[in-house]
Write an enzyme that holds these catalytic residues in place. Sequence first.
Site, PDB file in Angstrom:
ATOM      1  N   PRO A 160       0.813  -1.206   0.000  1.00 17.06           N
ATOM      2  CG  PRO A 160       0.164  -0.881   2.203  1.00 17.06           C
ATOM      3  CD  PRO A 160       0.943  -1.807   1.329  1.00 17.06           C
ATOM      4  NE  ARG A 194      -3.898  12.040  -6.066  1.00 17.69           N
ATOM      5  CZ  ARG A 194      -5.187  11.880  -5.804  1.00 17.69           C
ATOM      6  NH1 ARG A 194      -5.836  12.770  -5.084  1.00 17.69           N
ATOM      7  NH2 ARG A 194      -5.837  10.837  -6.265  1.00 17.69           N
ATOM      8  CB  CYS A 240       0.946  30.729 -17.046  1.00 23.95           C
ATOM      9  SG  CYS A 240       1.555  32.119 -16.127  1.00 23.95           S
ATOM     10  CD  GLU A 241      -0.573  24.534 -18.327  1.00 24.35           C
ATOM     11  OE1 GLU A 241      -1.631  24.132 -18.846  1.00 24.35           O
ATOM     12  OE2 GLU A 241       0.554  24.274 -18.778  1.00 24.35           O
ATOM     13  CE1 TYR A 269       1.335   7.276  -5.971  1.00 24.44           C
ATOM     14  CE2 TYR A 269      -0.649   7.209  -4.620  1.00 24.44           C
ATOM     15  CZ  TYR A 269       0.395   6.568  -5.251  1.00 24.44           C
ATOM     16  OH  TYR A 269       0.512   5.198  -5.149  1.00 24.44           O
TER      17      TYR A 269
HETATM   18  N1  LLP Z   1       2.053  -1.327  -6.143  1.00 22.58           N
HETATM   19  C1  LLP Z   1       2.200  -0.994  -7.439  1.00 22.58           C
HETATM   20  C2  LLP Z   1       2.794  -1.955  -8.357  1.00 22.58           C
HETATM   21  C3  LLP Z   1       1.769   0.275  -7.881  1.00 22.58           C
HETATM   22  O1  LLP Z   1       1.903   0.580  -9.168  1.00 22.58           O
HETATM   23  C4  LLP Z   1       1.190   1.180  -6.965  1.00 22.58           C
HETATM   24  C5  LLP Z   1       0.734   2.508  -7.405  1.00 22.58           C
HETATM   25  C6  LLP Z   1       1.076   0.791  -5.613  1.00 22.58           C
HETATM   26  C7  LLP Z   1       1.513  -0.480  -5.243  1.00 22.58           C
HETATM   27  C8  LLP Z   1       0.502   1.694  -4.555  1.00 22.58           C
HETATM   28  O2  LLP Z   1      -0.800   2.033  -4.818  1.00 22.58           O
HETATM   29  P1  LLP Z   1      -1.675   2.764  -3.704  1.00 22.58           P
HETATM   30  O3  LLP Z   1      -1.764   1.838  -2.512  1.00 22.58           O
HETATM   31  O4  LLP Z   1      -0.978   4.020  -3.340  1.00 22.58           O
HETATM   32  O5  LLP Z   1      -2.971   2.994  -4.339  1.00 22.58           O
HETATM   33  N2  LLP Z   1      -0.741   9.156  -8.951  1.00 22.58           N
HETATM   34  C9  LLP Z   1      -1.997   8.496  -8.701  1.00 22.58           C
HETATM   35  C10 LLP Z   1      -1.803   7.084  -8.173  1.00 22.58           C
HETATM   36  C11 LLP Z   1      -0.948   6.211  -9.055  1.00 22.58           C
HETATM   37  C12 LLP Z   1      -0.684   4.863  -8.457  1.00 22.58           C
HETATM   38  C13 LLP Z   1       0.434   4.166  -9.158  1.00 22.58           C
HETATM   39  N3  LLP Z   1       0.740   2.867  -8.630  1.00 22.58           N
HETATM   40  C14 LLP Z   1      -2.833   9.351  -7.768  1.00 22.58           C
HETATM   41  O6  LLP Z   1      -2.400  10.433  -7.410  1.00 22.58           O
HETATM   42  O7  LLP Z   1      -3.940   8.971  -7.428  1.00 22.58           O
END
Ligand code: LLP
Length: 418
Positions: free
Chosen positions: A271, A309, A342-343, A371
Site C-alpha cells: 500500500p 492531482r 499559467c495554465e 502523490y
Molecule cells: N504497487 C504498485 C505496483 C503500484 O503501481 C502502486 C501505485 C502501488 C503499489 C501503490 O498504490 P496505492 O496503494 O498508493 O494505491 N498518482 C496516482 C496514483 C498512481 C498509483 C500508481 N501505482 C494518484 O495520485 O492517485
Amino acid sequence: MHEFTFKDNELYCEDIKISTIAKKFPTPFYLYSYKTLIDHYRKLKTAFSAISPLICFSVKSNSNIAMLRALVKNGAGLDIVSGGELYRARLAGADPKKIVYAGVGKRPDEIMDAIKFGILFFNVESEEELETIQNIAASLKKRVNIAIRINPDVVPKTHSHIATGKGDSKFGLDFETVHKIFNSQWRYPDLKIRGVHIHIGSQIVDADPFEEAIRKVLDFLKKYNIEVDHFNIGGGLGIIYSIENPQTAKNFAKRILPILKKTRLKIILEPGRFISGNSGILVTKVLYTKITPRNTFVIVDGGMSELIRPSLYTAYHKIVPVKVAQDSSQTCDKVDIVGPICESGDFLGKDRLLPMMHKGDLLAVMGAGAYGFAMSSNYNSRPRAAEVMVINSKVHIIRRQEDYADLVRGESIPKELK
Ligand code: LLP
C-alpha cells in the site's frame, strides 16, 4: 483518522498549531504527521496479523527519506519502481530482503543494482524483462528471485488513469502467458520464480475487485498445479478525500483473510496511499482574491506544480482555512481556489464554500500525503516546496524549500552561445 484537527477554531498538526509552523517555513509547504503515518501502517499490520504479511510501503506515493525511514524503523518493507527509489530505500536503511521491485520498464543498470543490493523479488512484467534479468543474473553469477506480475483482468471502479488490472493495461501478464512462463522455467536457469504479484489499481474503495482478482489468481495456481511460496496482492486501498466510504483495514482483512488463510503462501501487501495519504497536507497562503462577473477566485501560492492531482485527475482534496474566524455567522462564498501557474487547469479546488479569504490567510489542502510532493514539479520555474514533519511535538524540516540555484542545477550554456 488523522492528526490534523481543529481545536478552538485553529487547525493543529498533532499538538502544534499550523499557524505557528507557518511562521517558521515559507509557504507553500507539505506538512506530515508522524503519528498518522505510523498509525495507518499499524492499522494494516494489526488487521492482517493472523497471517503476518510483509507490508512493503509503496515508495512512489511519498518518497521522502524521512518518511521511508519512519516506516522502515517500524518494520515496513518497501515497494520500489526505479533505481532512484532503490537509492532512496538504501538511504532510509531499508532491509534489502524486504524490498520488492515492480514496473514495466526496468533498465538493465537498475536491475543490476537491485540484484547487487540483494532485494527480495523483482515483480516481472514481460517475457523480455525475464530474459534480461536472466542474462544479468548469469553475468553476476547470482540466483535471483522473481515474482510474475499477473494482469487478472478485473475492473476496479476508479479513475481510468489509475486502474491497472484491466486486460488492456500495460501492466502485468495475462494468465496464458504466465502459464507458458511457468512451463518454460528451464529457459531461466539463474532465476527462481517464487511468487505471483497483482496490483489492480489505486484508490479502490470496495473489496469486491480485490477479492475477484485474488480468487482468479488462486484458481489459476490450483488449476495448473503451480507452486510458488509468495503472493503479493499489491496496494490500492482507497482513502477518504470527500464522501468516499472506503473499506477499513479491518473490513478489508475480514473479506480477504479467509481466502488467504487457506493458502500457505506468504502474503505481501504494497500500500502507498492508505499509509501516507492522510498523513500529510499542503499548507498554502492566499495571495489575492479576485471577483469576476462569473467567479470568485482565491489565488494561492501553491498550485499544480505542488499538487497536480486536481488538475490531472480532477481529484477532490478538502480545503480548509487554517484559522476559522471567531465570528461563526460569517457567510461562505463559492470560490475557485487556484494557483499561480499559467495554465487554466491550475486549480486546487473548484466551487468550494469558504468564508471570506484575505491576503495572507492560510489554507490547508487535506489528504495530500500521497502523490503530492512525489508528483510535484518545477513547472513555471518554481522551486519545489519544503517538507516538514511533526514527531512527538517537535517540528522537523525533512526537505528544505528549493532555491533558484536548485532550479538550474545541472544546466549549462554551450560555449558557442557565450
Ligand atoms: N504497487 C504498485 C505496483 C503500484 O503501481 C502502486 C501505485 C502501488 C503499489 C501503490 O498504490 P496505492 O496503494 O498508493 O494505491 N498518482 C496516482 C496514483 C498512481 C498509483 C500508481 N501505482 C494518484 O495520485 O492517485
